[in-house]
Structures are given as C-alpha cells and as structure tokens.
Design a protein around this motif. Structure first.
Motif, PDB file in Angstrom:
ATOM      1  N   GLU A   1      21.485  76.489  32.846  1.00  0.00           N
ATOM      2  CA  GLU A   1      22.313  75.439  33.153  1.00  0.00           C
ATOM      3  C   GLU A   1      22.600  75.146  34.697  1.00  0.00           C
ATOM      4  O   GLU A   1      22.276  73.965  35.140  1.00  0.00           O
ATOM      5  CB  GLU A   1      23.444  75.157  32.367  1.00  0.00           C
ATOM      6  CG  GLU A   1      23.546  74.781  30.918  1.00  0.00           C
ATOM      7  CD  GLU A   1      24.674  74.430  30.249  1.00  0.00           C
ATOM      8  OE1 GLU A   1      25.804  74.290  30.899  1.00  0.00           O
ATOM      9  OE2 GLU A   1      24.501  74.436  28.939  1.00  0.00           O
TER      10      GLU A   1
ATOM     11  N   GLU B   1      19.213  74.231  36.424  1.00  0.00           N
ATOM     12  CA  GLU B   1      18.822  72.494  36.138  1.00  0.00           C
ATOM     13  C   GLU B   1      19.942  71.801  36.714  1.00  0.00           C
ATOM     14  O   GLU B   1      19.533  70.852  37.197  1.00  0.00           O
ATOM     15  CB  GLU B   1      18.960  72.560  34.597  1.00  0.00           C
ATOM     16  CG  GLU B   1      17.806  73.332  33.839  1.00  0.00           C
ATOM     17  CD  GLU B   1      18.195  72.928  32.303  1.00  0.00           C
ATOM     18  OE1 GLU B   1      18.990  73.313  31.662  1.00  0.00           O
ATOM     19  OE2 GLU B   1      17.142  72.753  31.530  1.00  0.00           O
TER      20      GLU B   1
ATOM     21  N   ASN C   1      21.510  69.090  26.494  1.00  0.00           N
ATOM     22  CA  ASN C   1      21.114  70.587  26.487  1.00  0.00           C
ATOM     23  C   ASN C   1      20.360  70.918  25.089  1.00  0.00           C
ATOM     24  O   ASN C   1      19.578  71.635  24.960  1.00  0.00           O
ATOM     25  CB  ASN C   1      21.949  71.449  26.677  1.00  0.00           C
ATOM     26  CG  ASN C   1      23.391  71.522  26.030  1.00  0.00           C
ATOM     27  OD1 ASN C   1      23.529  70.523  25.314  1.00  0.00           O
ATOM     28  ND2 ASN C   1      24.079  72.662  26.170  1.00  0.00           N
TER      29      ASN C   1
ATOM     30  N   ARG D   1      17.063  68.118  28.001  1.00  0.00           N
ATOM     31  CA  ARG D   1      17.547  68.859  29.070  1.00  0.00           C
ATOM     32  C   ARG D   1      17.679  68.308  30.411  1.00  0.00           C
ATOM     33  O   ARG D   1      17.603  68.789  31.424  1.00  0.00           O
ATOM     34  CB  ARG D   1      16.907  70.307  28.956  1.00  0.00           C
ATOM     35  CG  ARG D   1      17.085  71.008  28.060  1.00  0.00           C
ATOM     36  CD  ARG D   1      16.966  72.472  28.378  1.00  0.00           C
ATOM     37  NE  ARG D   1      17.755  73.276  29.053  1.00  0.00           N
ATOM     38  CZ  ARG D   1      18.891  74.174  28.669  1.00  0.00           C
ATOM     39  NH1 ARG D   1      18.983  73.956  27.334  1.00  0.00           N
ATOM     40  NH2 ARG D   1      19.874  74.309  29.369  1.00  0.00           N
TER      41      ARG D   1
END
Lengths: 951, 91, 419
Positions: free
Chosen positions: A691, A694, B58, B62
């Motif tokens: 995460e 990203e 997610n 994404r």
C-alpha cells in the motif's frame, strides 16, 4: 384466555407438543408460543426487571416487553425472545426468566417493598461507603449482578450454521402489509426489481386480523404474476447504513426442523435503489395504576390474538382508550364471541359512530372517565373506573366493573426507527400524538401507517392521576419505570431526553421504547411546560429490534479469518511441523521428532544448519514486482540506500523508513533487469509495504514510469542454508552454475530444479552460505522435494521458525520484534544504511532531536550468565536482586538457546546499549518470577565478519 | 458506504481502504525545513463537512482515488483517480 | 452529612422523594469567569472539579453545545486500566487508577468502579512475550500485572472457546486485576454535581461560535447564549477538537476525527465476569451490572463526524464475539452506536497550554479517554492553574511530534486509523 372453536390461521387438525417451565402443553401449527400458552389459560408469562412484578402478555408482536422467554434447542439457549415472536414447533422447550425459585413464586418480588427507596438512579446515591475504597461497592455489586439480568445465556456452543447473502434491488419495501404490497406491486409492474421484507411468517400485516385476507391474497397473486418481486417472510430489516445499504435477518429454519445444510438464519446485505418504508405502527399502552396486571393488554393485540390465533381474552372484556381504534377492535373482537361490557374513554366526547358501536355491543360507555385501578390476584378480574378532568386528574368516585380482560389503546407509534437511524430528528405530530418519520432523501417513501395513514387521532398523551393511587402506574413495563421515576428525574434536573433515558432507563429495554417512550417523554414535557415535540426524542439506533450475534457473524462464526497456507503446508504437517497461526498464515515452529520438546527440536535444527544444511519455507515473505523505466529511481526514493546502482542479477538488502523517519520495514531488492526489480518484505508488513509503494506512485509521484504488482502468492520460496548448501544446490539445479564465482553472495541466477524453472538468489538471513529458491507456487512442493532429496545424504534437515529465529539472533539480524515502529536505523546499528547522497522517504525527518538524542534504546546481544533461559518480554535492569519498582533499561526482543554460542542468548533494546557492551546486567521478569544475571554483548554473536556467508 | 470507482463502478466501502487527507502536498524532498515537514506529516485539516481524501481500492483495481466525502453524512460528493488529480494539481 | 447515602435514601423515601435537590444548577452564564472550559464531557467536567477542589479556582464555567455528558463519556465501553507499554503512559494512566479507587467517595456519587480485572488474551507464544514485555514494564513501574496460563484464562472466562483447533487457539493471557469498569454516566454526573456544589457554573446548550481575542490573547468565548469572557479558556471537546479550534483560527492539528462503534446485547444473567480482549482480532468486552454485554472493536477507519458507523465493523465485531464465545451465538444485539474519536498521530493524548496565549488544549484521546478522566482533569487543571504542565502530563505536549518525542504505544506512526 381460551381457544376459540374456529378462526385464525392455526391448523386445529394438527397438535404440537411443547413445554414451558417443564410443564407440557399443546398447540397448533400457526400458533406462536404466546398464543398457544394463552390458549391453555396461561396468564403469567414473566417477571419485570426491577420489582419482579407478575406480567402477562401486553402485545402480540415485536412490541412485547413482558413475555420474554428462553428457548432451549438441543441445550443451546436463546434468551429474551418475546413469546409473541416464537413460532410454535413440535418439541419446543421454553423457560420463563428472571425469577427464583419459580415464575409463580419469585423471591425477587420482595424488591417491591423497597420501591420507594429503589427509585430512579438510587444506586448512584449509595453502595459506596464513606471511606476511600472500592470494597463496599464490590460487596453490593456481587448481589446486584446476580439479581439483575433477564434470561440466562449458556455455554453450549451453537452448532447451527449461519449464512450471509448480498442482494441488490431497484426498490426495497420494508414491511409487507397492505401499503407495502401495493407499493411493491406498482414498482414490479413497472419492471423494477423489488424485494419485500416482512417480520411475520405471512404477508399482509393488519389485513391478517382485520378480515381482509382475500384482498391480501389478491395483492400477493398480482405481485407474483409480475415475476419481479422477491418476497422475504420472517425477515427483519434491522439496520440502515450508508449508500442505502440495509442489513436484514431472515429466519430460515429456527421455526421448524431444519433441513440438512440449511442455515438457521440468513444475514442479508441489501443495496437498494429506492426505499419504501411500510413498517406500520404499534399501539401504545395507557399509563394508569395497575396497568401491568396480567389480563391488561393492548386493544388491537387482543384482537390479533383472536383473529390470527383463535384465542379469546375471556368471556367478557373491557376497553380503555383515548382514541377510536379501541372501538373498532372491540367490535371486531366481539364478532369472535367474547362480550365487550365496558368502554372507558378519556375523551369527554366521542363521535356518534363510536357511540353507535358501544350501543351495538351493549357495552357501558364511560366517556371522560379513566381506569384508575385494577383488581385480581392470578389475573385481572375487575377495573375501577372514575371520572377525570381534561388533565386526567380523577374528579369523582370510583366504580368497580368486573371484566376478564382489559384492552387499552393510548394511540399509535409509527415504526420510524429505520428512517431515523442516520440521525435525522423525527418531528412530533400533535394530531396523531406521535413522532413521525423525519425528512427523507428523495429515493425514500413512507406509506401506510408509518406515514400516519389510517391512524386515529388520540387525546393528548397524559397519565391517569388518582389522588391516592392504589398501585404503580407503569410507563416502561420491562424496566419498571413509573411516573414517579420521571418526576424524580425532573426534580433532579435530568430533564433532557438523553438524561431522562439514562437516569431512569426509560426506553432502554428490549422493546427499545416502542411501548414506553412517548408516555415518558410526554410526562417530562408536561413537567417542563413544553410540548412533546419541543422535548424531543432520543436518537434511533440499529438494530431495529434484537438480532442474534451469530446471525450477523454468519459464515465467519467459527471461521473468523481466512487461512493463508504456503504451498508446502501439507508437507510441514505430514513431517512433524508444529504449526502456529501467525496472522493469517500458519507456519511450522519446528519439526518435532517423536519425544522431542520444541527446544530440543529447534536446537537440533539450528545446529544442523550451522554444521550441514537446512531448508526453511519462506513463502510468506512479501514479494512485490517493481517494473518500468523509472523502477530504479522509484526504489532510490523508497529505500534508504541506493538501488539504482545495483547491477542486473544482483540483490541488495534495503531499509525503508516511514515519513516520520522511523524504521518501517526491511527486505531485499533483486534487480532482474534494467527496468525490473523483485522486492521482498517481512511477512507481517507485506500488505502495508504494498500500500505504501502504491500510495507514493499514485498520489505523490504519478509522473514516475513504474508499476508495482504483488506476487507474494505467485512464488513459493525456500531458503537453503548451511555449509553444505552449495553442494546440495549444485546436485539438483540445472541450467545455471552456482559456484562462488557464478553465484557469489547477493548474486541471482535462473535455473531449473526437478523440471521447474526457479530463481535462486544467494541471500543469508541465517548467516550461513544460503540460497533463496523461488519457484512458481503450484510447483514449489516439487522443488522442495527435489532439494530435500538432494540433501538427504548431506545431512539436510527442514527447519522451522524457531530455528530460523535462533540463527538470526546469533547473527544479530533484525526482524519485526526490533523494527517495532519506535526504533530508528541507528538504534539497530544500521545508521550507515541511510544514504546522504539522495533524499528518500523519511530522510527529512530522520535526524530530528528526539531521534538522535542520547539515551535511546539500542540493539545489543545478551548472554545468560547462570545457564537459565532468557525470556521474551523480560527487562534489562541494574539491580542485582528482584525489586519493584525498579528502573528498566530496556527489554528482550528475542531469546533462544544458541547451539553456536552454547548458551541461552537473546537480542535486546537497551538504553545507550552500544556503550554497555561488555558490561553485565540483570534480567528482570517479575511476571514469571525470574531475576538473573546476563552479559551485554555485541548483537553479532557469531561470525561477525561474515566469512561463513560469503565463503 | 458505497464508492463509485472510476474503473470498477459502484462498489461497497469494505473493498476500499482509507489513505488519509488529500489536501496535503508533500514538501520538496530535499527540503529539511522541519516546520513544513511537521505540518505535512502530522497535521490535518480534519474537515467537518466535505473532506478531500485518498482511498485505495485495495480489494478491486488497486487504484488510489481522490474522494470528496461529507464527513457528517458520509455522502460521496465526487471521485477521481488520484494519479490524474495529482498530475493536474501540479503546477 | 453527605448529600447522598443509604440513610438519605431512606429519609427521602419517607417524604415521598420530593426533597432531592437538582444534581446541578442550571445557571444563566455570567459575563465573565476566571476560567471557561469548553466541553461538558468527562474531561471538561473533571477539569472544572479539580480547578475548584485542588487549585481553589471556583469562578469557573463549563460550556457545552448540548447537555452534559453526551459525547464520548456517555458512549464508551467503560474500561479502566493502566496496562500500557510505555512508561509515560503507564505513569499517567496509573494516576487515574489511583483517583478512580477513591472517586465515589470523593464525589459522593457512586461511579461504580468495579475492579474486576482486564484480561488480554494471547494466542501465540510471541504474543504472550509481547504482553510479558508490557506486564514486566508495568511491574517495574509499580503497577500490578500478571501472566495467565491457558487454564487461568479458561477459569476467568467460562464458556470461552479453549479448543486447540480454534482459528487462533488460546495460549495464555495478561491480566491487570486492579483494572475494571465504571458506570460512564455516573462519572459525568458525579463530576458535574461535585463541581456544581463547589460553585462551578455548568452552562448547557451554549455552543461556542467563536473565541474572543484581546490582541493575540484568547479572552473568552462568544456562545449561542451570549459572550462569556475569561482570563483563561480551556478546550476539552474530544472528537470536535478540530472544529472548535478552527473557531479560534487554528486550522490544522495532529488530530483526525474517526468513528468508533460500540455494541450492547440484551440483558443476561452474569456470564462474563471480567473485562477482556481478544488477541486474534480486535475486540474488547465486559458485562454490565444490568446484564448487558458491552463490546466493541476497531474504529471504522475513515474520518467521520457522524456518530454512527457502517456494517463491515458490525460484522467483524459480532464474528469475533461468537468466535470466542460460541455459546453466545443466540444472544441478541440490542443496540449499537457511534462516537467521534479524537485520534492523534501517536495514539497518545495532548494536554498543553496554548496553542494560543490564554488558551489550553486537552485532546487526542483516541478511544481510550474514559479511563483517563480523573488524571486528565487533575493534570489539565494543574496546567491551567499554574501555567506549567503537571509532572505526569509533561510528556504529552503538542510539539512532541515535530521534536520526535512521540509516545507511540502501538508503534504505528502518524496513521491514526492504526492506533
């Protein structure tokens, strides 16, 4: 009460057997537990919460506050069910609640003697004693806890299955009465996909007891003909969440024998386009002395019992009302046989139509009168009636009337809960004397009684006030809230509705205030000289009515979280792997041989790795593919060290920081091509790192040409470590040379093992010569088997997490126990990895005052000096003898027996630890009663120059 | 809560994870001005009302989204792709 | 003689309970006070009480936009404990523990502090080691803590699933026996009444619209009930902090407002005798004296000022509850609600003078503020009265983030949803 010879939807041709408090009864299909017991002449259903008063049925549905029972199904207890909602089935076992020793003779009723002392909030004023201590309270609390509580839950695990389903519709109709069905029909005819939910086993709502069953059937047939409507009976919509998401619970099989594999309840999550609220309204009681005597019921519930279940209230009944609906109910009920002998109306004048009903029924009509008391020991047998003025003060003398039952109607409450769960404030309608649905979004509609359609206009909500009341007048039946409690709350300043509720517990019972709130609020409004609307109501909250925990848990009951298994999981368990759940993964701690303890096993495994070789499953490591022309630039920004200088087919250890400059994660980056890296993370942080990467690519540097892909589950991984590792690898790998020149430390090759294409990187967490072998997950077991076979003759052993931990502790390599969100790179001796040549995430804040000060906890090694084991979680102290309190210098982060050091060792974070290396200290573990001497040593306990792994 | 993802359509909130305040812009990476960095890393506008924030889809595509959402009613006011939003915001 | 006691209950019973006084007066605001406290929740009320009691400052008003005790003090899960990891937190919360033990007598109001223990259940040896680190740290700081074996856990929580095949089998636990629960409303009302009896004006339904300033200095508040001037203005408004501070011109703070849901079942005979937490997920639970199981889990995880949350957390929490207690699967949820949490960037509170001259700020309680009410009030009152922090609240400054002295018990960094 008694069973009528005909009428209702019960099937008199079949008999069902059930027990209540151990006594056997019979009923019929279609009965509720309440109707079946009533038909058997049972009048006493329960005891109230505080005073343990004798209570009968008040209502006939979801509003019931009195008749709560526990149903016992194969030993599994389901407490606090309103008997009015329990559909009768053969073999049903039910118990009454909150009574000892029996429902008929309950010692708790002694509380009634102290009622003057036990007023609202009395417990705030006593039970604590004059001296600073909690002892007095603990003493009283012990008894209070035992006296409180409604039903008893059990500890027999529920074997039932629950299930969750997602549904989508153009229109959700909540409530399948006449108005709801009509709205559903309109929409379904127009081609809309409609879901209609109703609490009851049969649709139709009021039509089921107002003689309109033919109309009901026609509506249902028309709806069915559209093919667009899904009807869910026994389904309660209980929660309204954002985006018109509704939670509903369907009783699939708890009312009958369930079929194999069938869920008991189904938890519906319905996303609706339009919403039609057609939840109807419930009747309210009137507040007068003795209004809780068994035999006093809501007027229309009395009718419902006769019309739906064929149960008459008795040979004669009376009505006490402030509105017209009791007249209609009396007329309808009289058609079933019982005689209405008395109608008492608080209103001075009533319409000619109502008078005509009374005359037709030959009932004595007393307008401007009130019931001011009730009589009867086992149940009601008479009511005292007296004239009252407009404020409900008794103005004349009482007269006693004999009746077997009394129906009461204090007006109606629209069931607005679902419309107000989002926090909108309902307004009060002075004509209907009721809180109405608040302003709603455009896609919502209210129809039928919930919108006030067809509801009678009652007299203002007032309680009957005799000069000397003969008995208590209940506002909240279950919680025994009376008018005097409201008066006391007012006197003490608990005048806001939220304070009133909390101080008196008004409306906090299982009926959620459906029968009590308006009367209680109206009393407060009167005391304040305000309108009910100005006084307001408390906030409506989910659930609409009680929902069992297991039903909402649904499939996750017993399966709380998914299991993540590595490709080698079956092999581990088949070979003695002692697996533990760590997060979602299951990982072997060690491979136990018969008779081995965990410590013996991991020490054997660790020793074998240092002496020969070991193989460990590392599939759980996070694996992220970083690709694109700017991949190297991106990694330079996210790692503290330089990655762009890494040659192709080489790997590098790397650190990541959070933006605030503290350590985030460590791992390796493998450069597979100029524009492609494989990044590994710790198991625990795999998701977070993904995460994080990203986020920076999407939200901070979208101009970078780079994409990241999680490939954790694509690759099975194993680490082959030990002096014999290369020999083993070379015998099983083809297509690649693995000698020191071709595959030096941090080198990468592509090869084939057992016909499977693999990636091999020479990386070492153990400090030995070691290789991480990655194979596609589906073939990883095959590779594992091949490596094990190749190593069989060379002493290769599989090793688990404990040995992995031991090897890394000996080497001083860090993991999540040290990277705990509070440590810096320098704390762990990794300060040199923070590049000064480039900015990276966290670089700007990594040198702030608090992060570079003296006195920070730093990584050191510990060695036991007395042969005892170090315990995880023990603290490092200077005091030689156990002492509490004492100053902690730090704590053990990992501990093991090290075969290489031949001692119990550990890693620790110790204040200014690096300066203390070479000193002795003590480990304090007061929780386990251990205090022991240790040496503070370098965390690199073996091979500090790395010759073993480089060799 | 349901969020209309530009790629995946209207999806349940459970598929998304909240990634915080989108009103902030990251300081120049070479800057070591601690006041600026402190404000970026630790401070938040924390709007009561329409709040601009990042969400990650997610359990879907994404992608990070920039969502304007009313923090009092949870009503979603607008949704955009974060990449696009950030590229356009840059001078 | 004490206003409230068993004797008084009896005496009033004989006079028809007509002699009880208002729990607190409903005064009109005066034009000026020495101290105005914004926020009539637990922290604001306890601050007012200690200002009057310990520091002799009785010319105090507490203003609230609604009625007293309607924020998080009236909507929490009531747990009281000091089982923190870091010494700053341990010492600070232990101050409260000490005050809790005498609070009913101090306030002459039964706050029902029930020291039935808080048990953290461990499901893995490594998790137990982490608890041991915490428990040993507590013991070394003079706070009670003990480790529980599997058998101890089974004894403490009859009906809990001890099966070795459970998804997260129970390995042991970590107990603070002096911890427990208190009746939340009683805490708000007890402090309110005690402060009132010392002369503090509790002014309900007075929303602060803006802060009055003399130059840079905050000199009072303009409310929906008029202007109230004060030499010192203190703010203790939990989840509403950012919005209230915006009215003083402070636009950005290390706070995010998040929603936390809480749940209560229908009333049952006693079945859970302690407070406990589930280490396989995030769940905490206890059973009230009235018989309801009171429980909660994670925050929803997004900024919210709505005092209500969404279904996924409801499902999570119910699933965790029945996973631990499969015999409670047919017990019914009675009510759920939400509160707005002032989530800070390190999970720890802020008690400080400033950020403007004449102003004092108490915030950042995340979802652990209830247990801190006595200590927070005492320390905040000290800060206000003496213009310097109390020894035990000194670490909880506003500038600790910039200076890198965060007090991060969970080690999650500046991402509030993880604290």
């Amino acid at each position: 009460m008694m069973r009528l010879s005909q009428g209702g939807r019960i099937d008199r041709s079949k008999t069902l057997h059930f027990t209540f408090d151990g006594k056997a009864f019979t009923g019929h299909p279609g009965d509720t537990l309440a109707s079946a017991l009533a038909a058997n002449g049972v009048r006493l259903f329960g005891r109230s919460f505080k005073y343990h008063r004798r209570r009968g049925l008040l209502g006939a549905g979801i509003e019931e506050p009195n008749a709560l029972v526990t149903v016992i199904d194969n030993g599994v207890r389901e407490p606090n069910l309103p008997a009015t909602l329990v559909e009768l089935k053969d073999g049903l076992i039910a118990e009454s609640q909150n009574r000892w020793p029996s429902l008929g003779f309950d010692m708790g009723a002694v509380n009634q003697l102290g009622a003057k002392v036990f007023g609202a909030g009395f417990y705030y004023k006593t039970f604590f004693g004059p001296f600073r201590s909690t002892r007095v309270w603990h003493f009283f609390e012990h008894f209070i806890r035992r006296a409180a509580g409604l039903g008893a839950a059990g500890d027999v695990p529920d074997p039932a299955r629950y299930e969750r389903i997602n549904a989508f519709c153009d229109m959700l109709v909540i409530g399948g009465g006449g108005a709801g069905l009509a709205a559903a029909l309109d929409a379904a005819k127009a081609g809309k996909r409609v879901i209609v939910c109703d609490l009851a086993p049969v649709f139709g709502g009021r039509m089921n007891w107002t003689g309109e069953t033919e109309k009901r059937d026609a509506l249902l047939a028309a709806l069915d003909a559209t093919g667009n409507a899904r009807l869910l009976p026994r389904t309660m919509v209980w929660g309204h969440y954002d985006g018109n998401t509704f939670a509903a619970i369907e009783n699939v099989a708890s009312h009958r024998q369930s079929l194999p594999g069938e869920p008991r309840h189904r938890h519906w999550v319905i996303r609706a386009g339009a919403v039609v609220l057609a939840t109807g309204a419930t009747e309210r009681p009137l507040v007068f002395p003795g209004n809780d005597r068994p035999g006093v019921m809501l007027a229309n519930s009395m009718l419902r019992m006769a019309a739906e279940f064929g149960v008459a209230p008795g040979e004669t009944f009376g009505m006490f009302t402030n509105n017209d609906s009791a007249y209609h109910a009396a007329a309808a009920l009289a058609a079933f046989g019982p005689r209405c002998v008395l109608i008492v109306d608080l209103r001075r004048s009533v319409s000619a139509e109502m008078r005509a009903i009374a005359i037709r029924l030959k009932a004595e009509l007393r307008t401007g009168h009130a019931v001011v008391g009730t009589t009867g020991s086992a149940g009601l047998n008479g009511v005292h009636v007296a004239p009252v003025d407009a404020e409900c003060h008794v103005t004349g003398t009482e007269k006693l009337f004999a009746v077997h039952a009394l129906g009461m109607s204090g007006g109606w409450n629209p069931l607005i809960g679902l419309a107000a769960q989002q926090g909108q404030k309902p307004g009060f309608d002075d004509t209907l004397q009721a809180f109405m649905p608040p302003a709603l979004p455009a896609e919502w509609r209210t129809v039928g009684a919930v919108a006030g359609v067809g509801l009678p206009a009652p007299a203002p909500v007032l309680m009957v006030r005799p000069k000397k009341p003969l008995d208590k007048a209940f506002i909240d039946f279950q919680h025994d809230v009376t008018d005097t409690d409201i008066d006391l709350a007012h006197r003490e300043g608990f005048i806001a509705v939220e304070h009133l509720k909390r101080y008196t517990t008004l409306g906090m019972a299982t009926d959620q205030g459906r029968t009590s709130n308006v009367a209680g609020i109206a009393r407060m409004a009167e005391l304040l000289g305000k309108t009910v609307g100005e006084t307001g109501t408390t906030r409506f909250r989910a659930p609409f009515s009680g929902v069992s925990l297991g039903s909402i848990a649904a499939e996750r009951f017993g399966h709380i979280m998914p299991n993540r298994l590595t490709p080698m999981q079956d092999w581990h368990t088949a070979n003695g792997g002692d697996t533990y759940a760590a997060g979602l993964w299951h990982r072997p701690m060690a491979y136990l041989k018969p008779g081995e303890t965990l410590e013996q096993a991991y020490v054997r495994e660790a020793k074998a790795v240092r002496q020969a070789a070991g193989l460990v499953d590392v599939s759980t490591l996070g694996k992220i593919l970083v690709q694109g022309p700017d991949a190297a630039e991106f990694l330079d920004r996210v790692y503290t060290n330089m990655m762009s200088t890494l040659p192709v087919m080489k790997a590098r250890y790397g650190l990541m920081l959070r933006e605030d400059g503290l350590l985030f994660d460590d791992g390796t980056a493998w450069r597979l091509a100029e524009d492609e890296f494989l990044v590994t993370t710790t198991t625990a942080n795999a998701g977070k790192v993904m995460e994080h990467l990203e986020f920076f690519l999407d939200c901070i540097w979208p101009d970078l040409g780079c994409v990241v892909t999680s490939v954790t589950d694509h690759w099975g991984g194993m680490a082959l470590a030990g002096p014999k590792a290369r020999d083993i690898l070379s015998t099983c790998v083809t297509g690649a040379a693995v000698d020191n020149a071709a595959l030096p430390h941090m080198g990468i090759v592509h090869g084939v093992i057992a016909g499977v294409k693999v990636m091999v990187a020479r990386l070492s967490f153990s400090g030995e010569r070691a290789y991480e072998i990655y194979a596609p997950s589906g073939h990883a077991q095959r590779v594992w088997d091949a490596v094990m076979a190749a190593g069989a003759a060379l002493g290769l052993v599989p090793y688990g997490l404990e040995a992995l931990g031991t090897l890394r502790v000996e080497k001083g390599h860090v993991t999540g126990a040290e990277i705990d969100g509070r440590t810096t790179a320098d704390d762990l001796g990794l300060g040199g990895m923070l590049s000064k040549k480039k900015p990276f995430i966290g670089s700007a804040m990594a040198y702030r005052e608090g992060l570079v000060r003296d006195g920070r906890l730093q990584l050191v090694g510990l060695k036991s000096l007395d042969g005892r084991a170090l315990n995880g979680g023990a603290h490092v102290v200077e005091n030689a003898a156990p002492q509490e309190p004492a100053e902690s210098l730090g704590h053990v982060t990992a501990a093991c027996f090290s075969p290489a050091v031949n001692a119990y060792v550990g890693l620790a974070l110790v204040r200014d630890g690096r300066k203390r290396i070479g000193q002795n200290a003590f480990l304090a573990d007061p929780l386990r009663g251990i205090h022991m001497p240790v040496a503070i040593v370098s965390p690199h306990m073996i091979d500090p120059d790395g010759s073993r792994m480089h060799g | 809560m349901r969020i209309p993802c530009p790629f995946c359509g209207l999806r349940d909130g459970v598929e998304f994870s909240y990634q915080g305040d989108a009103n902030r812009t990251r300081p120049d990476p070479v800057s070591v001005d601690q006041t600026v960095w402190n404000d970026h890393v630790f401070n938040r506008v924390n709007t009561r009302g329409v709040h601009r924030e990042f969400w990650l889809h997610n359990h879907g595509c994404r992608a990070h989204l920039v969502v304007e959402r009313n923090t009092v009613t949870h009503e979603i006011v607008s949704v955009a792709l974060a990449r696009q939003f950030v590229l356009e915001r840059k001078p | 003689m004490a206003e409230y006691s068993a004797w008084q209950l009896l005496k009033h019973a004989f006079t028809g309970n007509t002699g009880w006084k208002e729990a607190w007066r409903k005064p009109e605001p005066k034009p000026a006070y020495e101290v105005v406290i914004v926020g009539g929740g637990g922290h604001g009320l306890s601050t007012a009480y200690y200002l009057a009691k310990e520091f002799g400052i009785r010319n105090v008003a507490v203003v609230d936009k609604g009625v007293l005790g309607q924020g998080n003090v009236g909507r929490n899960t009531q747990a009281i404990r000091s089982n923190y990891l870091l010494p700053e937190n341990q010492h600070f919360y232990e101050l409260s523990m000490d005050l809790w033990e005498g609070l009913s007598q101090e306030l002459n109001y039964n706050v029902m502090f029930s020291q039935r223990g808080v048990l953290n259940i461990a499901h893995h040896p490594a998790q137990l080691d982490q608890f041991a680190r915490r428990g040993n740290a507590m013991r070394l700081n003079g706070i009670d803590a003990e480790l529980y074996t599997r058998a101890d856990v089974a004894r403490a929580l009859p009906g809990i699933d001890m099966s070795p095949t459970a998804r997260f089998p129970i390995h042991g636990g970590f107990m603070q026996k002096s911890a427990g629960v208190a009746r939340h409303d009683a805490v708000a009302w007890g402090y309110a009444r005690a402060a009132d009896r010392l002369g503090v004006d509790l002014i309900e339904n007075a929303e602060v619209l803006e802060f009055i300033k003399d130059g840079d200095r905050v000199a009072g508040v303009r409310t929906t009930r008029g202007e109230i001037r004060a030499s010192k203005v203190a703010v203790a408004v939990a989840g509403s902090t950012s919005e209230v501070m915006r009215r003083a011109g402070i636009d950005r703070l290390p706070i995010e407002s998040h929603v936390l849901q809480a749940f209560v079942t229908e009333s049952l005979k006693p079945v859970i005798h302690t407070v406990a937490t589930y280490g396989g997920g995030h769940l905490y639970f206890s059973q009230t004296d009235k018989g309801s199981i009171l429980f909660g889990g994670d925050i929803d995880g997004y900024n919210s000022w709505a005092q209500r949350g969404n279904l996924p957390v409801v499902e999570d929490v119910m699933a965790e509850m029945v996973t631990l207690f499969p015999g409670l699967a047919r017990v019914r949820l009675l009510r759920s609600w939400g509160g707005i949490m002032d989530m800070s960037m390190d999970g720890s509170p802020i008690i400080t003078a400033g950020p403007l001259p004449g102003m004092y700020l108490n915030t950042g309680w995340c979802y652990g503020g209830f247990k801190a009410i006595p200590g927070s009030g005492l320390c905040f009152a000290h800060t206000i009265a003496k213009d310097e922090p109390h020894r035990l609240s000194a670490p909880f400054t506003l500038d600790r983030f910039q200076r890198a002295y965060a007090i991060d018990d969970k080690g999650q960094g500046p991402t509030p949803k993880w604290h």
